[in-house]
Scaffold this motif. Structure first.
Motif, PDB file in Angstrom:
ATOM      1  N   PRO A  90       0.803  -1.222   0.000  1.00  0.00           N
ATOM      2  CA  PRO A  90       0.000   0.000   0.000  1.00  0.00           C
ATOM      3  C   PRO A  90       0.836   1.272   0.000  1.00  0.00           C
ATOM      4  CG  PRO A  90      -0.192  -1.160   2.108  1.00  0.00           C
ATOM      5  CD  PRO A  90       0.481  -2.087   1.150  1.00  0.00           C
ATOM      6  N   LEU A  91       1.984   1.264   0.675  1.00  0.00           N
ATOM      7  CA  LEU A  91       2.840   2.448   0.672  1.00  0.00           C
ATOM      8  C   LEU A  91       3.400   2.696  -0.722  1.00  0.00           C
ATOM      9  CD1 LEU A  91       4.188   4.724   2.267  1.00  0.00           C
ATOM     10  CD2 LEU A  91       6.079   3.157   2.752  1.00  0.00           C
ATOM     11  N   SER A  92       3.859   1.636  -1.385  1.00  0.00           N
ATOM     12  CA  SER A  92       4.394   1.790  -2.738  1.00  0.00           C
ATOM     13  C   SER A  92       3.323   2.295  -3.696  1.00  0.00           C
ATOM     14  CB  SER A  92       4.959   0.447  -3.241  1.00  0.00           C
ATOM     15  OG  SER A  92       6.086   0.053  -2.489  1.00  0.00           O
ATOM     16  N   GLY A  93       2.073   1.828  -3.500  1.00  0.00           N
ATOM     17  CA  GLY A  93       0.987   2.285  -4.350  1.00  0.00           C
ATOM     18  C   GLY A  93       0.720   3.772  -4.197  1.00  0.00           C
ATOM     19  N   ARG A  94       0.798   4.268  -2.980  1.00  0.00           N
ATOM     20  CA  ARG A  94       0.570   5.689  -2.747  1.00  0.00           C
ATOM     21  C   ARG A  94       1.735   6.540  -3.265  1.00  0.00           C
ATOM     22  NH1 ARG A  94      -3.494   7.085   0.727  1.00  0.00           N
ATOM     23  NH2 ARG A  94      -4.571   5.380   1.780  1.00  0.00           N
ATOM     24  N   VAL A  95       2.943   6.032  -3.082  1.00  0.00           N
ATOM     25  CA  VAL A  95       4.124   6.796  -3.481  1.00  0.00           C
ATOM     26  C   VAL A  95       4.247   6.867  -4.998  1.00  0.00           C
ATOM     27  CG1 VAL A  95       6.657   6.728  -3.480  1.00  0.00           C
ATOM     28  CG2 VAL A  95       5.394   6.390  -1.349  1.00  0.00           C
ATOM     29  N   ALA A  96       3.830   5.777  -5.694  1.00  0.00           N
ATOM     30  CA  ALA A  96       4.060   5.671  -7.135  1.00  0.00           C
ATOM     31  C   ALA A  96       3.541   6.875  -7.908  1.00  0.00           C
ATOM     32  CB  ALA A  96       3.422   4.386  -7.667  1.00  0.00           C
ATOM     33  N   GLY A  97       2.346   7.341  -7.583  1.00  0.00           N
ATOM     34  CA  GLY A  97       1.794   8.454  -8.338  1.00  0.00           C
ATOM     35  C   GLY A  97       1.975   9.800  -7.684  1.00  0.00           C
ATOM     36  N   ALA A  98       2.633   9.821  -6.521  1.00  0.00           N
ATOM     37  CA  ALA A  98       2.705  11.068  -5.757  1.00  0.00           C
ATOM     38  C   ALA A  98       4.061  11.738  -5.801  1.00  0.00           C
ATOM     39  CB  ALA A  98       2.322  10.795  -4.293  1.00  0.00           C
ATOM     40  N   MET A  99       5.133  10.975  -6.044  1.00  0.00           N
ATOM     41  CA  MET A  99       6.461  11.583  -5.999  1.00  0.00           C
ATOM     42  C   MET A  99       7.428  10.840  -6.888  1.00  0.00           C
ATOM     43  SD  MET A  99       7.790  10.372  -2.191  1.00  0.00           S
ATOM     44  CE  MET A  99       6.350  11.033  -1.343  1.00  0.00           C
ATOM     45  N   SER A 100       8.525  11.494  -7.234  1.00  0.00           N
ATOM     46  CA  SER A 100       9.571  10.888  -8.047  1.00  0.00           C
ATOM     47  C   SER A 100      10.390   9.910  -7.200  1.00  0.00           C
ATOM     48  CB  SER A 100      10.486  11.975  -8.597  1.00  0.00           C
ATOM     49  OG  SER A 100      11.208  12.604  -7.537  1.00  0.00           O
ATOM     50  N   HIS A 101      11.230   9.117  -7.888  1.00  0.00           N
ATOM     51  CA  HIS A 101      12.102   8.195  -7.158  1.00  0.00           C
ATOM     52  C   HIS A 101      13.039   8.966  -6.226  1.00  0.00           C
ATOM     53  CE1 HIS A 101      10.415   5.458  -9.936  1.00  0.00           C
ATOM     54  NE2 HIS A 101      11.208   5.748 -10.955  1.00  0.00           N
ATOM     55  N   ALA A 102      13.562  10.097  -6.686  1.00  0.00           N
ATOM     56  CA  ALA A 102      14.457  10.899  -5.847  1.00  0.00           C
ATOM     57  C   ALA A 102      13.740  11.395  -4.602  1.00  0.00           C
ATOM     58  CB  ALA A 102      15.006  12.075  -6.653  1.00  0.00           C
ATOM     59  N   ALA A 103      12.502  11.841  -4.770  1.00  0.00           N
ATOM     60  CA  ALA A 103      11.740  12.336  -3.623  1.00  0.00           C
ATOM     61  C   ALA A 103      11.469  11.217  -2.624  1.00  0.00           C
ATOM     62  CB  ALA A 103      10.425  12.953  -4.099  1.00  0.00           C
TER      63      ALA A 103
END
Length: 407
Positions: free
Chosen positions: A281-294
């Protein structure tokens, strides 16, 4: 996609048979590893009666033969393909665990442990290279964010790390040899599954116009000139050095605040369980919200907060509060840093050199840990909250090294 069991099954089905096999291989790899290695020190010092310094030397040699030689496994992956290198790693791990189960002399133990470590130095970079390639492919063809695929991979590995020590404890009733042979069986199953189910790489349409040695030298030269990659390696190394405090600083903190290390096992289990349940679930939220660097920056910032909180919080809840907050924040930071770095890596490397870059990431960051372990250990000897505040500088320095993201 949801983070529950149904969501995990749905995600696995969406990723295809090859990626599912790689994720399950990561799970089985950690399962077989943790059946044996957590109990190696006790076996060496207890059943075999080796001196403490010799036990430490053996464990250090195992770490070097694994982490230090990842770059070799990565380079071989580029040369011979992930499938062949993974199969070779499995075969060597089977031989190593079988040898270790019957080893009695010091040199026999050292030889078997070196073989076990080198097997991982082959297998792990090849597996990580191939899962990164598959993650990029799914992102391009199936619109599945690569961080989600890599999150599933990390979750599977942590599930193996969680189950392995429990199963190993049960197997130890039959002796250390039984645990070693069980580990060998696990890797035999992986070997058969990969041999039968992992497709062979497609042949190249034309031979490369350079010799293998020239190609390798040019690849290393290209890597050393890639400043953004080297900066990411150092940032990742700061994460690994910070994460290693789960095994160095945390036991000392528990001893200081509670008078024992009884809660250590539960803390480590909590960390693994958080990854198993929360990574997807964390990866799902992060995927569309921030870049890999962020994602990497936020992860390192949370880890900085973990050390700061451990030094600042009062020892409430029976003295466990600082340690508990430290473990929770460090683990959430880990769940951001690892997928972020692994997802970013294919953008920083030529696809032909992805194995070399994957292995170099682990080897360079391993050197950072090696160089930083003694100073951090000396710092912890001073005791008290000030050492935690000083350790917070480690991920903070890493945060400053993270390169800018480029699309």
């Amino acid at each position: 996609m949801t983070g529950g069991g149904v969501g995990v099954v749905r995600d696995l089905r969406a990723l295809g048979s090859v990626t599912r096999l790689l994720i399950l291989s990561g799970f089985a790899f950690n399962l077989g590893f943790f059946l044996v290695l957590p109990y190696l020190a006790e076996h060496l010092g207890g059943a075999l009666g080796l001196a403490a310094w010799l036990v430490g030397l053996v464990l250090g040699l195992r770490t070097f033969s694994q982490q230090g030689l990842f770059v070799v496994g990565g380079a071989l992956t580029d040369r011979y393909g992930a499938r062949r290198v993974m199969l070779a790693g499995c075969a060597l791990r089977i031989a190593g665990f079988g040898w270790l189960g019957f080893a009695h002399s010091t040199w026999s133990v050292i030889g078997s442990v070196l073989l076990v470590g080198f097997a991982a130095a082959l297998y792990a970079p090849a597996l990580e290279t191939e899962i990164a390639r598959q993650a990029v492919r799914h992102e391009q063809t199936d619109k599945v964010a690569r961080t989600r695929t890599l999150g599933l991979f990390l979750m599977g590995g942590q599930a193996g790390a969680l189950i392995g020590p429990i199963a190993g404890t049960a197997l130890l009733a039959g002796g250390f040899r039984a645990a070693c042979l069980a580990g060998a069986v696990v890797f035999a199953v992986i070997l058969v599954a990969l041999h039968r189910l992992l497709p062979a790489p497609e042949p190249r349409t034309a031979p490369e116009p350079v010799t293998p040695s020239t190609s390798a030298r040019s690849g290393v030269g290209e890597l050393l000139r890639n400043r953004r990659f080297l900066a990411l390696c150092l940032a990742y190394g700061s994460y690994l050095l910070a994460y290693n405090q789960l095994y160095l600083a945390l036991p000392m903190e528990l001893e200081r605040t509670t008078g024992s290390q009884v809660a250590l096992g539960w803390m480590l289990a909590l960390s693994s369980l958080m990854v198993v349940l929360g990574q997807l679930p964390l990866s799902g939220r992060v995927a569309g919200a921030m870049s890999h660097a962020a994602a990497v920056r936020w992860g390192l910032l949370l880890i900085t907060g973990a050390f700061t909180a451990a030094g600042a919080l009062p020892p409430l809840a029976g003295g466990l509060l600082p340690s508990l907050v430290f473990v929770v924040l460090l683990t959430v930071g880990q769940m951001l840093v690892i997928p972020g770095v692994r997802a970013w890596l294919p953008d920083l490397a030529d696809d032909r050199r992805l194995g070399l870059y994957t292995g170099a990431l682990s080897s360079v960051s391993g050197v950072v840990v090696l160089l930083g372990s003694a100073p951090t250990g000396a710092l912890l000897d001073t005791g008290g909250g000030l050492s935690w505040f000083a350790l917070a500088a480690v991920p903070l320095i890493g945060l400053s090294l993270v390169p800018r993201h480029r699309d």
